[in-house]
Design a protein around this motif. Structure first.
Motif, short mmCIF file in Angstrom:
data_model
loop_
_atom_site.label_atom_id
_atom_site.label_comp_id
_atom_site.label_asym_id
_atom_site.label_seq_id
_atom_site.Cartn_x
_atom_site.Cartn_y
_atom_site.Cartn_z
N TRP A 186 4.00 0.74 7.41
CA TRP A 186 5.03 -0.28 7.40
C TRP A 186 6.21 0.22 8.23
N HIS A 187 7.09 -0.68 8.61
CA HIS A 187 8.28 -0.29 9.36
C HIS A 187 9.40 -1.25 9.00
N ASN A 188 10.56 -1.07 9.63
CA ASN A 188 11.71 -1.92 9.39
C ASN A 188 12.36 -2.25 10.73
N TYR A 189 12.70 -3.52 10.90
CA TYR A 189 13.29 -3.93 12.17
C TYR A 189 14.66 -3.33 12.42
N MET A 190 15.34 -2.91 11.37
CA MET A 190 16.72 -2.47 11.50
C MET A 190 16.90 -0.96 11.41
N LYS A 191 15.88 -0.24 10.92
CA LYS A 191 16.07 1.20 10.76
C LYS A 191 14.72 1.88 10.66
N PRO A 192 14.62 3.13 11.07
CA PRO A 192 13.38 3.89 10.82
C PRO A 192 13.26 4.14 9.32
N PRO A 193 12.13 3.85 8.71
CA PRO A 193 12.01 4.04 7.26
C PRO A 193 12.01 5.51 6.88
N ASN A 194 12.65 5.79 5.76
CA ASN A 194 12.61 7.14 5.20
C ASN A 194 11.31 7.26 4.42
N GLU A 195 10.41 8.12 4.86
CA GLU A 195 9.09 8.19 4.26
C GLU A 195 8.78 9.58 3.72
N ILE A 196 7.91 9.60 2.71
CA ILE A 196 7.40 10.84 2.16
C ILE A 196 5.89 10.73 2.04
N LYS A 197 5.24 11.86 1.87
CA LYS A 197 3.78 11.87 1.74
C LYS A 197 3.43 12.53 0.40
N PHE A 198 2.56 11.87 -0.37
CA PHE A 198 2.18 12.41 -1.67
C PHE A 198 1.33 13.66 -1.50
N GLU A 199 1.58 14.65 -2.35
CA GLU A 199 0.87 15.92 -2.27
C GLU A 199 -0.43 15.92 -3.07
N GLU A 200 -0.58 14.98 -4.01
CA GLU A 200 -1.80 14.93 -4.82
C GLU A 200 -2.46 13.55 -4.83
N ALA A 201 -1.66 12.50 -4.90
CA ALA A 201 -2.22 11.15 -4.92
C ALA A 201 -2.92 10.85 -3.59
N ALA A 202 -3.90 9.98 -3.65
CA ALA A 202 -4.70 9.69 -2.46
C ALA A 202 -5.27 8.28 -2.54
N VAL A 203 -5.75 7.81 -1.39
CA VAL A 203 -6.57 6.60 -1.33
C VAL A 203 -8.02 7.05 -1.19
N LEU A 204 -8.86 6.59 -2.08
CA LEU A 204 -10.28 6.92 -2.03
C LEU A 204 -10.98 5.87 -1.18
N HIS A 205 -11.47 6.29 -0.02
CA HIS A 205 -12.12 5.36 0.90
C HIS A 205 -13.64 5.52 0.76
N TYR A 206 -14.29 4.45 0.31
CA TYR A 206 -15.74 4.46 0.12
C TYR A 206 -16.38 4.04 1.45
N THR A 207 -16.69 5.03 2.28
CA THR A 207 -17.10 4.82 3.66
C THR A 207 -18.62 4.82 3.79
N TYR A 208 -19.18 3.70 4.24
CA TYR A 208 -20.64 3.56 4.37
C TYR A 208 -21.35 4.06 3.10
N PRO A 209 -20.92 3.67 1.91
CA PRO A 209 -21.55 4.22 0.70
C PRO A 209 -22.94 3.63 0.43
N LYS A 210 -23.21 2.45 0.99
CA LYS A 210 -24.52 1.81 0.80
C LYS A 210 -25.24 1.73 2.14
N PHE A 211 -26.54 1.88 2.09
CA PHE A 211 -27.35 1.78 3.30
C PHE A 211 -27.15 0.43 3.98
N SER A 212 -26.98 -0.61 3.20
CA SER A 212 -26.79 -1.96 3.75
C SER A 212 -25.48 -2.10 4.53
#
Length: 534
Positions: A341-367
């Motif tokens: 995401w971004h903001n038209y009026m200012k660079p966003p102040n961002e941080i990155k989580f050290e433990e939390a994550a997004v679990l991406h289920y990538t090609y988990p099924k043959f189909s």
């Protein structure tokens, strides 16, 4: 003397008999008291416990997770007075109607309960998935604290039967890709700006990327009108893993409530599913092993095992590696591609989580090989797939799915996606490259066992339509049904308005203060390792 002696015998015998009788009576009385005590004591304790609970003095481990007390992880309320307003029938009914002893509080749980819960979190997505994927995705995120969902639907998701169920879920807003939506998005300021211009009017993944950005822009307005505090863009093959809260509670709401007020955006590094079988049907319920992100690994571990971890594939991850993000709802917020995401009026102040994550289920099924192939009308050639796919792995996967036999595809899938080397798995688990995460699996399995998904489907269908008929109609639904309801492809609309398209290209304005949209990016590679050590 003889007479006296003879008189004394009866007296001694009578005394002995009296003493024995008295002892027997005393023993019986003692036993009776013990029996009475053992009978009365449990009854007294039971009555005492009942009185305490009835008066609210006993914190039962089941009833404290009832819908009204809102003590389930991610659903904590800060209004202590609300417990005095609950009704006894509401507390009892969900447990009484439970179909399974496991997670009984899920059935008939009030997933629509949203008052005085802060922060309020929304998720937006663009999807064509069916109910078998979307329902677990929605209710899992409801469990961890998401209140509202903005679903931009096409294909199967937009069919009458599927969308009817989705629209019946409290907190879910379904937006169809109609002519009116396309015309509204055609007037977006995004078309006159440069940050997304390099993705315009290209096929397949590029088209989806632009569509996602336009949908995210509209979702910001909807989230603000709904009183949301945060918004997250997430695909329906991704689950948020809210590890690392200050209270060790498995709660996205708790995680975001801990974020300092001056932070505008938080980044969830993504973990990628590492499937161990080629016959998986329900990835959310069957996959527990994930490959960790570069951001959550020591650099020496990541680069030291990079080549072995790729297993002959182009990159460390099969697809993207730059995570997803959540943005605080505020003035001038805009998307910056599907990952940021971004903001038209200012660079966003961002941080990155050290433990939390997004679990991406990538090609988990043959189909998934053929389903991705069917969504893109590209030619299976090396040059053409570069026009369609941003990430390297998607290109050979598309070619294989378009040219190989089923047996050849399955062999390719086993070699490039399935983890079968147990020694390698154990080695990477020990080094932290692979990790086991069970919480999403357990939550979704118990949601299913408790009958939540079945209940939602049954309540949304007509009584005359059986569950089997309904499921059959879902499986046979396709994009043609969506077109009947006014849903259509954005490519068709763009072709009908070619003059507007040409004019928009000429009207692009360059603004150096707006960073270019962040596309899906692969994790750092071997060339990055050498660059970092120069």
């Amino acid at each position: 003397m003889a007479g006296l002696h003879s008189l004394s015998r009866p007296s001694s015998s009578s005394s002995s008999s009296s003493s024995s009788s008295s002892s027997s009576l005393s023993s019986q009385a003692y036993t009776s008291r013990i029996v009475l005590l053992l009978t009365v004591l449990p009854l007294t304790l039971a009555c005492f416990a009942f009185i305490l609970q009835w008066r609210g003095g006993l914190n039962d481990p089941i009833t404290r997770w009832s819908p009204d007390n809102l003590q389930f992880p991610g659903m904590t309320t800060f209004d202590a007075s609300r417990t005095s307003r609950t009704s006894k029938s509401d507390c009892v009914d969900p447990l009484a109607r439970s179909r399974s002893p496991s997670f009984p509080y899920f059935l008939d749980w009030k997933f629509d309960y949203t008052s005085d819960l802060r922060p309020r979190i929304s998720i937006t997505t663009s999807t064509s998935a069916g109910l078998e994927q979307t329902l677990p995705w929605i209710f899992y995120h409801k469990v961890i604290g998401v209140t509202n969902f903005f679903l931009f639907v096409e294909g199967k998701a937009a069919s009458a039967n599927v969308s009817k169920v989705l629209e019946s879920i409290p907190g879910v807003k379904v937006i169809f890709r109609t002519r009116e939506l396309e015309e509204q998005q055609a007037r977006s300021r995004i078309w006159n700006e440069s940050w997304l211009a390099s993705f315009f009017y290209k096929p397949c993944n590029y088209e989806l990327f632009v569509k996602q950005s336009l949908n995210m822009e509209m979702a910001i307005v909807m989230a603000r009108e709904a009183g949301m505090d945060w918004i997250i863009h997430l695909d329906t093959d991704e689950l948020i893993h809210p590890a690392g809260t200050s209270t060790q509670e498995y709660s996205l709401r708790q995680l975001l409530s801990d974020v300092p007020a001056n932070v505008d955006m938080v980044i969830f590094p993504n973990y990628e599913s590492s499937v161990e079988r080629d016959d998986i049907k329900e990835p959310f319920s069957e996959v527990s092993m994930f490959k960790k992100n570069y951001d959550h690994l020591p650099k020496d571990v990541y680069f030291g095992n990079y080549r072995e971890a790729t297993r002959g594939n182009p990159n460390y991850f099969l697809t993207y590696g730059n995570g997803k993000s959540a943005a605080r709802i505020q003035d001038h917020l805009r998307p910056n591609g599907a990952h940021r995401w971004h903001n038209y009026m200012k660079p966003p102040n961002e941080i990155k989580f050290e433990e939390a994550a997004v679990l991406h289920y990538t090609y988990p099924k043959f189909s998934d090989l053929t389903s991705r192939r069917d969504r893109c009308g590209c030619k299976p050639t090396r040059n053409d797939v570069k026009r369609c796919f941003m990430l390297e792995f998607d290109r050979p996967a598309f070619i294989i799915a378009s040219t190989a036999t089923d047996e050849e595809m399955l062999q390719w899938y086993r070699e490039h996606i399935v983890w079968t080397d147990r020694a390698l798995i154990l080695k990477f688990l020990r080094r932290g490259i692979l990790t086991r995460i069970y919480a999403p699996m357990v939550i979704i399995q118990n949601l299913r066992e408790s009958g939540v998904f079945t209940s939602v489907i049954e309540s949304a269908t007509k009584p005359s339509l059986s569950k089997d008929q309904f499921i059959s109609s879902i499986n046979s639904s396709n994009s043609a049904e969506a077109n009947k309801s006014g849903v259509f492809s954005s490519r068709k609309f763009a072709n009908r308005d070619s003059q507007t398209t040409a004019r928009r290209i000429l009207e692009f304005t360059y603004n150096s203060t707006l960073p270019l949209a962040i596309p899906p990016l692969s994790p750092p590679g071997s060339e990055d390792f050498q660059r970092l050590h120069i």
